[in-house]
Write a protein that holds these residues in place. Structure first.
Motif, PDB file in Angstrom:
ATOM      1  N   TYR A  28      59.918  -0.985   7.273  1.00 55.42           N
ATOM      2  CA  TYR A  28      59.342  -2.334   7.320  1.00 55.42           C
ATOM      3  C   TYR A  28      58.653  -2.501   5.980  1.00 55.42           C
ATOM      4  N   ILE A  33      59.505   3.771   8.546  1.00 61.00           N
ATOM      5  CA  ILE A  33      59.258   3.809   9.994  1.00 61.00           C
ATOM      6  C   ILE A  33      60.160   4.824  10.706  1.00 61.00           C
ATOM      7  N   ARG A  52      54.826   8.707  21.769  1.00 59.43           N
ATOM      8  CA  ARG A  52      53.600   7.924  21.955  1.00 59.43           C
ATOM      9  C   ARG A  52      53.733   6.520  21.358  1.00 59.43           C
ATOM     10  N   ASN A  53      52.727   5.715  21.587  1.00 63.59           N
ATOM     11  CA  ASN A  53      52.728   4.332  21.093  1.00 63.59           C
ATOM     12  C   ASN A  53      52.873   4.301  19.575  1.00 63.59           C
ATOM     13  N   GLY A  54      53.730   3.398  19.124  1.00 64.75           N
ATOM     14  CA  GLY A  54      53.820   3.123  17.692  1.00 64.75           C
ATOM     15  C   GLY A  54      54.627   4.112  16.866  1.00 64.75           C
ATOM     16  N   VAL A  55      55.349   5.044  17.516  1.00 61.63           N
ATOM     17  CA  VAL A  55      56.093   6.042  16.741  1.00 61.63           C
ATOM     18  C   VAL A  55      57.437   5.520  16.216  1.00 61.63           C
ATOM     19  N   GLY A  56      57.932   4.403  16.803  1.00 59.44           N
ATOM     20  CA  GLY A  56      59.180   3.833  16.290  1.00 59.44           C
ATOM     21  C   GLY A  56      60.314   3.705  17.306  1.00 59.44           C
ATOM     22  N   LYS A  57      59.989   3.830  18.592  1.00 65.23           N
ATOM     23  CA  LYS A  57      61.037   3.814  19.619  1.00 65.23           C
ATOM     24  C   LYS A  57      61.733   2.451  19.678  1.00 65.23           C
ATOM     25  N   THR A  58      60.928   1.381  19.751  1.00 58.04           N
ATOM     26  CA  THR A  58      61.507   0.034  19.805  1.00 58.04           C
ATOM     27  C   THR A  58      62.272  -0.278  18.517  1.00 58.04           C
ATOM     28  N   THR A  59      61.719   0.173  17.401  1.00 62.82           N
ATOM     29  CA  THR A  59      62.387  -0.051  16.112  1.00 62.82           C
ATOM     30  C   THR A  59      63.779   0.590  16.119  1.00 62.82           C
ATOM     31  N   GLN A 100      61.638  -4.576  25.467  1.00 65.23           N
ATOM     32  CA  GLN A 100      60.272  -4.298  25.930  1.00 65.23           C
ATOM     33  C   GLN A 100      59.594  -5.646  26.160  1.00 65.23           C
ATOM     34  N   GLU A 179      61.259   0.700  27.828  1.00 69.45           N
ATOM     35  CA  GLU A 179      60.084   0.820  28.706  1.00 69.45           C
ATOM     36  C   GLU A 179      60.142  -0.128  29.914  1.00 69.45           C
TER      37      GLU A 179
HETATM   38  N1  ATP Z   1      57.368  -6.574  12.428  1.00 66.40           N
HETATM   39  C1  ATP Z   1      56.732  -5.482  11.966  1.00 66.40           C
HETATM   40  N2  ATP Z   1      56.299  -5.398  10.701  1.00 66.40           N
HETATM   41  C2  ATP Z   1      55.672  -4.296  10.215  1.00 66.40           C
HETATM   42  N3  ATP Z   1      55.468  -3.200  10.966  1.00 66.40           N
HETATM   43  C3  ATP Z   1      55.886  -3.200  12.234  1.00 66.40           C
HETATM   44  C4  ATP Z   1      56.540  -4.339  12.813  1.00 66.40           C
HETATM   45  N4  ATP Z   1      56.839  -4.060  14.103  1.00 66.40           N
HETATM   46  C5  ATP Z   1      56.389  -2.805  14.312  1.00 66.40           C
HETATM   47  N5  ATP Z   1      55.815  -2.284  13.203  1.00 66.40           N
HETATM   48  C6  ATP Z   1      55.240  -0.942  13.062  1.00 66.40           C
HETATM   49  O1  ATP Z   1      56.294   0.008  13.170  1.00 66.40           O
HETATM   50  C7  ATP Z   1      55.846   1.160  13.866  1.00 66.40           C
HETATM   51  C8  ATP Z   1      56.779   1.437  15.016  1.00 66.40           C
HETATM   52  O2  ATP Z   1      56.664   0.386  15.972  1.00 66.40           O
HETATM   53  P1  ATP Z   1      57.525   0.369  17.310  1.00 66.40           P
HETATM   54  O3  ATP Z   1      57.267  -0.935  17.972  1.00 66.40           O
HETATM   55  O4  ATP Z   1      58.916   0.718  17.016  1.00 66.40           O
HETATM   56  O5  ATP Z   1      56.835   1.566  18.131  1.00 66.40           O
HETATM   57  P2  ATP Z   1      57.073   2.026  19.639  1.00 66.40           P
HETATM   58  O6  ATP Z   1      57.288   3.502  19.586  1.00 66.40           O
HETATM   59  O7  ATP Z   1      58.083   1.190  20.288  1.00 66.40           O
HETATM   60  O8  ATP Z   1      55.624   1.762  20.286  1.00 66.40           O
HETATM   61  P3  ATP Z   1      55.206   1.320  21.806  1.00 66.40           P
HETATM   62  O9  ATP Z   1      55.252   2.573  22.621  1.00 66.40           O
HETATM   63  O10 ATP Z   1      53.804   0.827  21.649  1.00 66.40           O
HETATM   64  O11 ATP Z   1      56.151   0.268  22.256  1.00 66.40           O
HETATM   65  C9  ATP Z   1      54.405   0.881  14.268  1.00 66.40           C
HETATM   66  O12 ATP Z   1      53.573   1.504  13.346  1.00 66.40           O
HETATM   67  C10 ATP Z   1      54.286  -0.615  14.180  1.00 66.40           C
HETATM   68  O13 ATP Z   1      52.976  -0.992  13.855  1.00 66.40           O
END
Ligand code: ATP
Ligand code: MG
Length: 251
Positions: A28, A33, A52-59, A100, A179
């Motif tokens: 990003y 990421i 855990r939260n924010g590690v990049g799963k949704t990405t 999600q 999720e």
């Molecule tokens: N549009 C965006 N622009 C910049 N950074 C982003 C954006 N979306 C997500 N991030 C960052 O990318 C990282 C991964 O986010 P992601 O949503 O993939 O995590 P996740 O593992 O799905 O978390 P969760 O369990 O909370 O759903 C996080 O640090 C988040 O802050």
């Protein structure tokens, strides 16, 4: 010696995974990421991605469905590279996505939300035949009684069932679930787990599940654990150790 040729071709086709991600990197802006992600979903299996939260799963899921583009790495679907396909086209070749947060359209009815799922069929769609297959109601009986209700008036658990049902309307071969039990009451979590298991049994599709709920994680065949955008552990879910559970699941 010549007999080995057809044999090897057969072996290759029978072992082609539904999804194979190799060396995937995503940024990003300047933020790195996803880091060198390798992940495979064999045909007919359920693979779980934990972390855990924010590690990049949704990405990662968004890179697979084509809403985000990796800087490097390969994504192969049923043996074919799909990096250059748009999200629409990835849906049309059979990748279904349950986002999600569900993303139900609140001011459309349940039936209208389901019909939207037909878009993913593209040319495979039967012309002007906008019916809901009975399997959808077998999996999620609650939806049958609510077809004319507004999507926004459903409970969280009902919306989640609707979101999975909408993805199934596109007859996917690979279903990405992000999720699906987040924020949902325990009794409905079991309904959702059972429905996903039945979907795999009855349709033979492959599933990549992002999940935090341990009971559901255990239903998968294999897990990958993500930390800071990289895969740091993986293995059979039968051998999920307490250490892995403590480290990667918010239990
Ligand atoms: N549009 C965006 N622009 C910049 N950074 C982003 C954006 N979306 C997500 N991030 C960052 O990318 C990282 C991964 O986010 P992601 O949503 O993939 O995590 P996740 O593992 O799905 O978390 P969760 O369990 O909370 O759903 C996080 O640090 C988040 O802050
Ligand atoms: Mg997420």
């Amino acid at each position: 010696m010549t007999t080995t040729v057809p044999q090897s071709i057969h072996q290759q086709s029978s072992t082609t995974p539904m999804l194979k991600i190799s060396g995937l990197n995503f940024y990003y802006g300047e933020s790195h990421i996803l880091r060198d992600v390798d992940l495979t979903v064999p045909k007919g299996q359920m693979i779980c991605l934990i972390g855990r939260n924010g590690v990049g799963k949704t990405t990662l899921l968004k890179n697979i469905i084509g809403l985000l583009s990796p800087r490097s790495g390969a994504i192969a679907y049923d043996g074919q590279p799909i990096n250059s396909l748009t999200a629409d086209n990835r849906a049309r070749i059979g990748i279904g996505y349950v986002p999600q947060g569900r993303e139900i359209i609140p001011r459309l009815t349940v039936k209208e939300n389901l019909i939207i799922g037909l878009e993913a069929l593209g040319k495979r769609a039967p012309k002007a035949k906008k019916e809901i297959p009975e399997l959808i109601f077998e999996l999620f009986p609650v939806l049958k009684t609510m077809l004319s209700r507004m999507g926004g008036d459903l409970s969280g658990g009902q919306q989640q069932q609707l979101s999975i049902a909408r993805a199934l309307m596109g007859q996917p071969q690979l279903l990405l679930l992000d999720e699906p039990t987040e924020g949902i009451q325990p009794s409905i979590i079991l309904d959702i787990e059972n429905a996903v298991r039945r979907i795999i049994e009855t349709t033979g599709i492959s599933v990549l599940l992002v999940e935090q709920h341990l009971h559901f994680v255990r239903q998968a065949d294999y897990y990958y654990a993500m930390q800071k955008g990289g895969i740091v552990a993986s293995g059979s879910t039968e051998q999920l150790s307490n250490d892995v559970i403590q480290e990667f699941l918010a239990v």
